[in-house]
Design a protein around this motif. Structure first.
Motif, PDB file in Angstrom:
ATOM      1  N   LEU A 168       8.800   9.044  -2.037  1.00 45.50           N
ATOM      2  CA  LEU A 168       7.550  10.183  -1.862  1.00 45.50           C
ATOM      3  C   LEU A 168       6.311   9.489  -1.847  1.00 45.50           C
ATOM      4  O   LEU A 168       6.212   8.386  -2.492  1.00 45.50           O
ATOM      5  N   LYS A 169       5.286  10.350  -1.475  1.00 44.69           N
ATOM      6  CA  LYS A 169       3.830   9.737  -1.388  1.00 44.69           C
ATOM      7  C   LYS A 169       3.064  11.039  -1.783  1.00 44.69           C
ATOM      8  O   LYS A 169       3.316  12.059  -1.059  1.00 44.69           O
ATOM      9  N   VAL A 170       2.159  10.726  -2.875  1.00 49.59           N
ATOM     10  CA  VAL A 170       1.071  12.136  -2.952  1.00 49.59           C
ATOM     11  C   VAL A 170      -0.039  11.763  -2.685  1.00 49.59           C
ATOM     12  O   VAL A 170      -0.666  10.640  -2.841  1.00 49.59           O
ATOM     13  N   GLU A 171      -0.624  12.421  -1.841  1.00 50.51           N
ATOM     14  CA  GLU A 171      -1.940  12.363  -1.338  1.00 50.51           C
ATOM     15  C   GLU A 171      -2.884  13.400  -1.852  1.00 50.51           C
ATOM     16  O   GLU A 171      -2.765  14.655  -1.899  1.00 50.51           O
ATOM     17  N   MET A 172      -4.154  13.177  -2.330  1.00 48.24           N
ATOM     18  CA  MET A 172      -5.217  14.190  -2.677  1.00 48.24           C
ATOM     19  C   MET A 172      -6.710  13.733  -2.242  1.00 48.24           C
ATOM     20  O   MET A 172      -6.978  12.776  -2.237  1.00 48.24           O
ATOM     21  N   ASP A 173      -6.989  15.062  -1.364  1.00 51.94           N
ATOM     22  CA  ASP A 173      -8.459  14.814  -0.753  1.00 51.94           C
ATOM     23  C   ASP A 173      -9.447  15.681  -1.685  1.00 51.94           C
ATOM     24  O   ASP A 173      -9.116  16.890  -1.805  1.00 51.94           O
ATOM     25  N   THR A 174     -10.579  15.088  -1.592  1.00 52.26           N
ATOM     26  CA  THR A 174     -11.680  15.848  -2.212  1.00 52.26           C
ATOM     27  C   THR A 174     -13.135  15.158  -2.043  1.00 52.26           C
ATOM     28  O   THR A 174     -12.949  14.229  -1.233  1.00 52.26           O
ATOM     29  N   LYS A 175     -14.049  15.749  -2.526  1.00 52.22           N
ATOM     30  CA  LYS A 175     -15.413  15.285  -2.434  1.00 52.22           C
ATOM     31  C   LYS A 175     -16.057  15.025  -3.960  1.00 52.22           C
ATOM     32  O   LYS A 175     -15.652  15.841  -4.727  1.00 52.22           O
ATOM     33  N   ARG A 184     -10.038  10.100  -0.870  1.00 53.22           N
ATOM     34  CA  ARG A 184      -8.443  10.083  -0.874  1.00 53.22           C
ATOM     35  C   ARG A 184      -7.784   9.361  -1.853  1.00 53.22           C
ATOM     36  O   ARG A 184      -7.981   8.284  -1.887  1.00 53.22           O
ATOM     37  N   VAL A 185      -7.168   9.773  -2.652  1.00 51.74           N
ATOM     38  CA  VAL A 185      -6.409   9.347  -3.721  1.00 51.74           C
ATOM     39  C   VAL A 185      -4.983   9.340  -3.278  1.00 51.74           C
ATOM     40  O   VAL A 185      -4.311  10.402  -3.117  1.00 51.74           O
ATOM     41  N   THR A 186      -4.329   8.267  -3.057  1.00 51.53           N
ATOM     42  CA  THR A 186      -2.902   8.043  -2.696  1.00 51.53           C
ATOM     43  C   THR A 186      -2.118   7.346  -3.773  1.00 51.53           C
ATOM     44  O   THR A 186      -2.285   6.188  -4.293  1.00 51.53           O
ATOM     45  N   CYS A 187      -1.134   8.005  -4.077  1.00 53.12           N
ATOM     46  CA  CYS A 187      -0.106   7.518  -4.984  1.00 53.12           C
ATOM     47  C   CYS A 187       1.427   7.293  -4.287  1.00 53.12           C
ATOM     48  O   CYS A 187       1.775   8.371  -4.096  1.00 53.12           O
ATOM     49  N   ASP A 188       1.758   5.974  -4.201  1.00 52.47           N
ATOM     50  CA  ASP A 188       2.747   5.535  -3.394  1.00 52.47           C
ATOM     51  C   ASP A 188       3.849   4.689  -4.453  1.00 52.47           C
ATOM     52  O   ASP A 188       3.385   4.496  -5.436  1.00 52.47           O
ATOM     53  N   GLY A 189       5.026   4.647  -4.077  1.00 54.27           N
ATOM     54  CA  GLY A 189       6.117   4.049  -4.678  1.00 54.27           C
ATOM     55  C   GLY A 189       6.687   4.725  -5.684  1.00 54.27           C
ATOM     56  O   GLY A 189       7.233   4.468  -6.688  1.00 54.27           O
ATOM     57  N   ILE A 190       6.815   6.282  -5.276  1.00 54.40           N
ATOM     58  CA  ILE A 190       7.852   7.436  -5.981  1.00 54.40           C
ATOM     59  C   ILE A 190       9.082   7.422  -5.211  1.00 54.40           C
ATOM     60  O   ILE A 190       9.397   7.528  -4.275  1.00 54.40           O
ATOM     61  N   VAL A 243       8.621   7.535 -11.433  1.00 48.92           N
ATOM     62  CA  VAL A 243       7.223   7.165 -11.058  1.00 48.92           C
ATOM     63  C   VAL A 243       6.636   5.726 -11.764  1.00 48.92           C
ATOM     64  O   VAL A 243       5.479   5.370 -11.900  1.00 48.92           O
ATOM     65  N   ALA A 244       7.807   4.989 -12.153  1.00 49.03           N
ATOM     66  CA  ALA A 244       7.546   3.634 -13.038  1.00 49.03           C
ATOM     67  C   ALA A 244       6.722   2.852 -12.179  1.00 49.03           C
ATOM     68  O   ALA A 244       5.887   2.210 -12.500  1.00 49.03           O
ATOM     69  N   GLY A 245       7.179   2.942 -10.826  1.00 49.09           N
ATOM     70  CA  GLY A 245       6.472   1.936  -9.912  1.00 49.09           C
ATOM     71  C   GLY A 245       5.303   2.719  -9.046  1.00 49.09           C
ATOM     72  O   GLY A 245       4.898   1.697  -8.093  1.00 49.09           O
ATOM     73  N   ALA A 246       4.914   3.742  -9.518  1.00 49.80           N
ATOM     74  CA  ALA A 246       3.815   4.363  -8.629  1.00 49.80           C
ATOM     75  C   ALA A 246       2.523   3.877  -8.931  1.00 49.80           C
ATOM     76  O   ALA A 246       2.163   3.512 -10.209  1.00 49.80           O
ATOM     77  N   LYS A 247       1.785   3.701  -7.948  1.00 53.87           N
ATOM     78  CA  LYS A 247       0.417   3.131  -8.072  1.00 53.87           C
ATOM     79  C   LYS A 247      -0.724   3.868  -7.258  1.00 53.87           C
ATOM     80  O   LYS A 247      -0.197   4.377  -5.964  1.00 53.87           O
ATOM     81  N   CYS A 248      -1.535   4.407  -7.833  1.00 51.27           N
ATOM     82  CA  CYS A 248      -2.433   5.196  -6.973  1.00 51.27           C
ATOM     83  C   CYS A 248      -3.977   4.313  -6.771  1.00 51.27           C
ATOM     84  O   CYS A 248      -4.317   3.722  -7.673  1.00 51.27           O
ATOM     85  N   LYS A 249      -4.588   4.725  -5.379  1.00 50.27           N
ATOM     86  CA  LYS A 249      -5.740   3.906  -5.214  1.00 50.27           C
ATOM     87  C   LYS A 249      -6.648   5.065  -4.675  1.00 50.27           C
ATOM     88  O   LYS A 249      -5.901   6.040  -4.067  1.00 50.27           O
ATOM     89  N   VAL A 250      -8.012   4.676  -4.692  1.00 53.57           N
ATOM     90  CA  VAL A 250      -8.903   5.646  -4.194  1.00 53.57           C
ATOM     91  C   VAL A 250      -9.551   5.078  -3.072  1.00 53.57           C
ATOM     92  O   VAL A 250     -10.203   3.812  -2.924  1.00 53.57           O
ATOM     93  N   ASP A 251      -9.623   5.896  -1.958  1.00 51.82           N
ATOM     94  CA  ASP A 251     -10.318   5.136  -0.706  1.00 51.82           C
ATOM     95  C   ASP A 251     -11.334   6.227  -0.325  1.00 51.82           C
ATOM     96  O   ASP A 251     -11.277   7.487  -0.477  1.00 51.82           O
ATOM     97  N   LEU A 252     -12.469   5.691   0.151  1.00 51.73           N
ATOM     98  CA  LEU A 252     -13.485   6.425   0.903  1.00 51.73           C
ATOM     99  C   LEU A 252     -13.205   7.263   1.828  1.00 51.73           C
ATOM    100  O   LEU A 252     -12.391   6.619   2.789  1.00 51.73           O
ATOM    101  N   ARG A 253     -13.586   8.395   2.270  1.00 50.74           N
ATOM    102  CA  ARG A 253     -13.114   9.050   3.437  1.00 50.74           C
ATOM    103  C   ARG A 253     -14.554   9.420   4.326  1.00 50.74           C
ATOM    104  O   ARG A 253     -15.301  10.189   3.705  1.00 50.74           O
ATOM    105  N   ILE A 254     -15.016   8.651   5.251  1.00 50.85           N
ATOM    106  CA  ILE A 254     -16.088   8.769   5.649  1.00 50.85           C
ATOM    107  C   ILE A 254     -16.085   9.481   7.261  1.00 50.85           C
ATOM    108  O   ILE A 254     -15.079   9.019   8.184  1.00 50.85           O
ATOM    109  N   LYS A 255     -16.718  10.657   7.546  1.00 44.53           N
ATOM    110  CA  LYS A 255     -16.319  11.528   8.563  1.00 44.53           C
ATOM    111  C   LYS A 255     -17.398  11.285   9.717  1.00 44.53           C
ATOM    112  O   LYS A 255     -18.801  11.434   9.274  1.00 44.53           O
ATOM    113  N   ILE A 256     -17.293  10.870  10.912  1.00 42.97           N
ATOM    114  CA  ILE A 256     -18.196  10.617  11.819  1.00 42.97           C
ATOM    115  C   ILE A 256     -17.854  11.571  12.824  1.00 42.97           C
ATOM    116  O   ILE A 256     -16.859  11.293  13.672  1.00 42.97           O
TER     117      ILE A 256
END
Length: 273
Positions: free
Chosen positions: A211-218, A234-240, A255-268
């Motif tokens: 599974l993968k959890v994705e969270m989008d916000t500003k 966008r916060v993406t938590c993978d490895g579930i 969720v022991a191997g789950a890692k979350c990363k934060v990426d910028l979301r630029i909309k053009i």
């Protein structure tokens, strides 16, 4: 004693031209100039000579003005860009800003059912997941203000949507850590044949469903009196690794191997990067 001969003061007449024609001119024009007769007669009209240089001189001041304006505009833009770069470098050296970090503490699967009609014409997916998330701000002079999150849970391999949820807006102050428990992610929807073919093998795996959890916000960053504009992340938590629950007890995902990363979301326009 010999008689003196004085020349006549009258101009010598031109010889007659045959057939009653006009008298031929005795003087010729040289280099386009006036004839001798024109020089003698002050009322004679001189030929018109266009002067193209005067027209160019009329437009030269306007051209110089435009070039001067463009030069100063470009110079001002370069100076402003240089000042912004210097300010950003100084702030980075002084405060060393870091990205916020997110952690998926737990994930419980209460319901994950895929039902297909007897004739195979339609399939229905019903899910209910419960998440525990935490957010940490590692900066000592920087605070983050988050808008409400849109939380989605998908499969890692086929990106099949398993459910949606929301996370309320909050402010993460300096060296602050926030924890959110009981974040519900649910879905009840019909699936097409292609999505069912991708999801069914995942559910039948003995090792569990990836599974993968994705969270989008500003988010808005604030440092002292300075405040940035809203930027999409966008916060993406993978490895579930999750399993299908049996009975009424929920299945606890690994969720022991789950890692979350934060990426910028630029909309053009219509594209998001």
């Amino acid at each position: 004693m010999a008689d003196k001969v004085f020349p006549s003061s009258k101009p010598t007449a031109a010889p007659p031209v045959a057939n009653g024609g006009a008298a031929a001119a005795t003087a010729t024009r040289t280099n386009g100039g006036a004839t001798k007769a024109d020089l003698i007669n002050p009322t004679a009209r001189l030929p018109y000579r266009p002067q193209p240089h005067n027209r160019r001189r009329q437009y030269r001041p306007r051209r110089n003005y435009c070039c001067c304006c463009c030069f100063w505009i470009i110079l001002i833009i370069l100076v402003l860009a240089l000042l912004v770069a210097i300010t950003g470098t100084v702030l980075y050296v002084l405060y060393r800003p870091h990205r916020p970090s997110f952690t998926l503490a737990s994930l419980r699967i209460h319901r994950l059912k895929l039902k297909t009609a007897a004739d195979g014409s339609s399939s229905h997916l019903s899910t209910l997941l419960n998440l525990t998330l935490s957010s940490k701000n590692p900066n000592s002079h920087l605070s983050f203000s988050y808008e409400p999150f849109v939380v989605s849970c998908v499969t890692s391999n086929g990106d099949v949507l398993l459910g949606n949820g929301t996370l309320p807006a909050f402010v993460s102050g300096s060296k602050d850590e926030s924890t959110f428990r009981g974040v519900a992610v649910a879905a009840s929807m019909d699936l097409d044949a292609e999505t069912v073919n991708d999801l069914r093998p995942e559910l039948k795996k003995g090792s569990g469903v990836l599974l993968k959890v994705e969270m989008d916000t500003k988010v808005t960053a604030k440092m002292g009196g300075l405040k940035s504009k809203k930027v999409g992340i966008r916060v993406t938590c993978d490895g579930i690794k999750g399993t299908v629950p049996e009975g009424k007890s929920p299945a606890v995902a690994n969720v022991a191997g789950a890692k979350c990363k934060v990426d910028l979301r630029i909309k053009i326009w219509k594209w998001t990067f």
